[in-house]
Design a protein around this motif. Structure first.
Motif, mmCIF file in Angstrom:
data_model
loop_
_atom_site.group_PDB
_atom_site.id
_atom_site.type_symbol
_atom_site.label_atom_id
_atom_site.label_comp_id
_atom_site.label_asym_id
_atom_site.label_seq_id
_atom_site.Cartn_x
_atom_site.Cartn_y
_atom_site.Cartn_z
ATOM 1 N N GLY A 151 -47.813 7.414 1.336
ATOM 2 C CA GLY A 151 -46.771 7.400 1.932
ATOM 3 C C GLY A 151 -46.996 6.332 3.591
ATOM 4 N N GLN A 152 -47.115 5.824 3.101
ATOM 5 C CA GLN A 152 -47.406 4.525 4.126
ATOM 6 C C GLN A 152 -45.723 3.433 5.069
ATOM 7 O OE1 GLN A 152 -51.486 2.378 5.363
ATOM 8 N NE2 GLN A 152 -51.957 4.379 3.936
ATOM 9 N N ASN A 153 -46.556 3.334 5.922
ATOM 10 C CA ASN A 153 -45.506 2.251 5.654
ATOM 11 C C ASN A 153 -45.409 0.632 5.899
ATOM 12 O OD1 ASN A 153 -43.601 4.380 6.004
ATOM 13 N ND2 ASN A 153 -43.561 4.492 8.480
ATOM 14 N N TRP A 154 -45.269 0.024 5.466
ATOM 15 C CA TRP A 154 -45.156 -1.320 5.870
ATOM 16 C C TRP A 154 -43.210 -2.442 5.354
ATOM 17 C CZ3 TRP A 154 -49.239 -4.504 5.865
ATOM 18 C CH2 TRP A 154 -49.865 -3.861 5.384
ATOM 19 N N LEU A 155 -43.973 -2.646 6.563
ATOM 20 C CA LEU A 155 -42.276 -4.032 6.242
ATOM 21 C C LEU A 155 -42.922 -5.349 6.149
ATOM 22 C CD1 LEU A 155 -39.608 -5.017 7.552
ATOM 23 C CD2 LEU A 155 -40.416 -5.123 9.743
ATOM 24 N N ILE A 156 -42.063 -6.063 5.126
ATOM 25 C CA ILE A 156 -42.095 -7.337 4.797
ATOM 26 C C ILE A 156 -41.282 -8.631 5.103
ATOM 27 C CG2 ILE A 156 -43.176 -8.983 2.753
ATOM 28 C CD1 ILE A 156 -43.797 -6.369 1.551
ATOM 29 N N TYR A 157 -41.483 -9.395 5.487
ATOM 30 C CA TYR A 157 -40.041 -10.441 5.579
ATOM 31 C C TYR A 157 -40.789 -12.298 5.682
ATOM 32 C CZ TYR A 157 -41.878 -11.430 10.762
ATOM 33 O OH TYR A 157 -42.522 -12.089 11.913
ATOM 34 N N THR A 158 -39.835 -13.207 4.956
ATOM 35 C CA THR A 158 -40.190 -14.208 4.968
ATOM 36 C C THR A 158 -39.657 -14.763 5.708
ATOM 37 O OG1 THR A 158 -37.844 -14.564 3.499
ATOM 38 C CG2 THR A 158 -40.285 -14.020 2.825
ATOM 39 N N TYR A 159 -40.461 -16.332 6.631
ATOM 40 C CA TYR A 159 -39.592 -17.173 7.242
ATOM 41 C C TYR A 159 -40.127 -18.298 7.475
ATOM 42 C CZ TYR A 159 -39.665 -19.280 12.366
ATOM 43 O OH TYR A 159 -39.122 -19.608 13.301
ATOM 44 N N GLY A 160 -38.976 -19.270 7.200
ATOM 45 C CA GLY A 160 -39.286 -21.313 6.793
ATOM 46 C C GLY A 160 -38.115 -21.135 7.234
ATOM 47 N N VAL A 161 -38.213 -22.538 6.860
ATOM 48 C CA VAL A 161 -36.638 -23.196 7.420
ATOM 49 C C VAL A 161 -36.059 -23.592 5.891
ATOM 50 C CG1 VAL A 161 -38.220 -25.376 8.457
ATOM 51 C CG2 VAL A 161 -38.088 -25.652 6.482
ATOM 52 N N THR A 162 -34.998 -24.437 5.813
ATOM 53 C CA THR A 162 -34.013 -24.249 4.974
ATOM 54 C C THR A 162 -34.684 -25.271 3.329
ATOM 55 O OG1 THR A 162 -32.415 -24.092 6.216
ATOM 56 C CG2 THR A 162 -31.807 -24.929 3.831
ATOM 57 N N ASN A 163 -34.655 -24.515 2.510
ATOM 58 C CA ASN A 163 -35.100 -24.480 0.705
ATOM 59 C C ASN A 163 -36.810 -25.119 0.847
ATOM 60 O OD1 ASN A 163 -34.405 -26.751 -1.013
ATOM 61 N ND2 ASN A 163 -35.007 -28.450 -0.468
ATOM 62 N N SER A 164 -37.125 -24.117 1.684
ATOM 63 C CA SER A 164 -38.769 -24.002 1.729
ATOM 64 C C SER A 164 -39.307 -23.168 0.609
ATOM 65 C CB SER A 164 -39.328 -23.842 3.665
ATOM 66 O OG SER A 164 -39.277 -22.213 3.765
#
Length: 217
Positions: A151-164
């Motif tokens: 029941g917990q909330n999580w947010l996952i996202y990726t960050y990086g330059v193109t082709n990383s």
């Protein structure tokens, strides 16, 4: 308005299974034509006292964002050009050191006493090129999936330059899936016995479901 997820019955998820789904929470307020003088007293999460409002939460009471760094291996085309990764040095599991390349403007500027040639960065955990999809998933997302089923909330996202390597980390390939297919597989595996046996339901827009007839199925 808050969106949640029901917890599965006890025993559905073993220690070897996992699951992750980003959950989002939003709040909306419609004031209309009503004007209120004292709004603080109506908010359960905000103290009516200005002194209490100005108090800074202690570090122990604040949940820190986890930031993982994954260093991808060199591509075949990069190996053909005899490129290397000497500029990137993993000092330990949490510290990365970047060294300016030879003949670079940054290195020459540093020799002239301008700027820095070496930069050190700290992360929650660093994964080198040798770490595969399964290991990366188990060490980063697995526990988050378990929390979501509770029941917990999580947010996952990726960050990086193109082709990383962002798409590879999230999606992966058919034979070597990323964190998204692994999460979905574990979610459905944890719900065995609770799934609708016939595919005769179809989502409609954002919050409705329609019942399909035999021809539509």
């Amino acid at each position: 308005m808050s969106q949640g997820i029901l917890s599965p019955p006890a025993g559905l998820l073993s220690d070897d299974d996992v699951v992750v789904s980003p959950m989002f929470e939003s709040t909306a307020a419609d004031l209309g034509s009503v004007v209120r003088k004292n709004l603080l007293s109506d908010c359960s999460v905000i103290s009516a006292s200005l002194e209490d409002k100005q108090q800074v939460p202690s570090e122990d009471s604040m949940e820190k964002v986890k930031v993982y760094l994954r260093v991808r291996p060199l591509l075949p085309s990069e190996l053909e050009r005899q490129e290397d990764q000497v500029c990137v040095h993993i000092e330990n599991m949490e510290t990365l050191v970047l060294q300016a390349p030879k003949d670079s403007f940054a290195l020459k500027s540093n020799e002239w006493g301008i700027g820095q040639a070496t930069h050190r960065f700290t992360f929650s955990q660093i994964f080198g090129p040798e770490v595969g999809q399964a290991s990366f998933f188990n060490l980063t997302v697995k526990e988050m999936v378990k929390d979501v089923l509770k029941g917990q909330n999580w947010l996952i996202y990726t960050y990086g330059v193109t082709n990383s390597g962002k798409t590879h980390t999230i999606q992966g390939t058919i034979k070597d899936g990323g964190i998204l297919p692994q999460s979905l597989a574990l979610i459905f595996n944890s719900l065995q016995g609770q799934l609708h046996p016939t595919p005769d339901l179809k989502p409609l827009l954002s919050n409705e479901v329609i019942w399909l007839d035999s021809k539509q199925i």
